[in-house]
Design a protein around this motif. Sequence first.
Motif, PDB file in Angstrom:
ATOM      1  N   HIS A   1       0.647  -1.189  -0.088  1.00  0.00           N
ATOM      2  CA  HIS A   1       0.056   0.159  -0.037  1.00  0.00           C
ATOM      3  C   HIS A   1       0.788   1.251  -0.062  1.00  0.00           C
ATOM      4  CE1 HIS A   1       0.795  -0.501   4.348  1.00  0.00           C
ATOM      5  NE2 HIS A   1       0.158   0.575   4.425  1.00  0.00           N
TER       6      HIS A   1
ATOM      7  N   HIS B   1       1.431   3.946   1.972  1.00  0.00           N
ATOM      8  CA  HIS B   1       1.941   4.686   3.235  1.00  0.00           C
ATOM      9  C   HIS B   1       3.512   4.614   3.025  1.00  0.00           C
ATOM     10  CE1 HIS B   1      -1.857   3.912   5.732  1.00  0.00           C
ATOM     11  NE2 HIS B   1      -1.810   5.148   4.729  1.00  0.00           N
TER      12      HIS B   1
ATOM     13  N   ASP C   1       5.866   4.715   4.941  1.00  0.00           N
ATOM     14  CA  ASP C   1       6.686   3.608   5.811  1.00  0.00           C
ATOM     15  C   ASP C   1       6.754   2.139   4.853  1.00  0.00           C
ATOM     16  OD1 ASP C   1       4.040   3.224   6.833  1.00  0.00           O
ATOM     17  OD2 ASP C   1       4.541   2.214   8.699  1.00  0.00           O
TER      18      ASP C   1
ATOM     19  N   HIS D   1      -7.539  -0.670   5.445  1.00  0.00           N
ATOM     20  CA  HIS D   1      -6.392   0.329   6.139  1.00  0.00           C
ATOM     21  C   HIS D   1      -6.142   1.405   5.092  1.00  0.00           C
ATOM     22  CE1 HIS D   1      -2.351   1.312   8.095  1.00  0.00           C
ATOM     23  NE2 HIS D   1      -1.900   1.151   7.020  1.00  0.00           N
TER      24      HIS D   1
HETATM   25 ZN    ZN Z   1      -0.042   1.515   6.414  1.00  0.00          ZN
END
Ligand code: ZN
Length: 262
Positions: free
Chosen positions: A62, A64, A66, A117
């Motif tokens: 995904h 994000h 990090d 998420h």
């Molecule tokens: Zn995440």
Amino acid sequence: MPSLSDNVLTVAQFPCLSDNYGFLIHCESTGQTAAIDTPEASAYKNELKRRGWKLTHIFNTHHHLDHTGGNLELKSDGVLVYGPSSEKIPGMDVGLKGGDEIEFGGTKAHIIDVGGHTLGHLSYHFPKENIAFVGDSLFALGCGKMFEGSPSQFWESLKRLRELPDDTTIYCAHEYTSSNAKFALAIEPGNSALVSRAEEIKATRERGEPTVPSNLGVEKQTNPFLRCDMSAEIRQNIGVKISDSDADVFGRIRKAKDKFRG
Ligand SMILES: [Zn+2]
């Protein structure tokens, strides 16, 4: 010479940033090596060097930072970047969606839609090897925060993961298990499998060892987010209403976890 039919993937797991795990998967027969997400380019470079592996693929779960922050630095010549087609992934060459299948290292990965998420979150499941990289969808004893999706989307995603065989090894992206265990025990204290797992987790962390990966069969018995529709104790403790769907129950548990200060 090992043949491709005896193909075995080696998984390297190493800490990144404050509580992420980095993963590299390597196939000896083809020489291919994939990064599962890229929290921190330097940690990946060190591990590649230490093992003598050359990066050929990046599989992002995904968008994000990090999980994608090291993409551009690690994307040298010949490295192909795969990720969710619906998300903005730095350097992405191949966009994927749930139901797709990709070839890697003489074996195949099934792409599972685990949105919730983030909307486009994907999991990479290698059926022959019985391993799944689930990013921030399912955690050991927990699940990711619902930043973008709805309870029904996230619940359907977790059910897709729950359908995998019990002996599937689950690689999640964060070491959150100790705090997840406190919440799980608070809402299902009568689950003896959970009580003994929580003790094991405490001992593992006291030895400074990771609790990741975990086993899907054990998650089914102990992870409250996979047990919305099967634990009367959780449903009672979380204040489920008669009109609640299983997805509503999931939403209530997720909300309770967000507020929980164990
Ligand atoms: Zn995440």
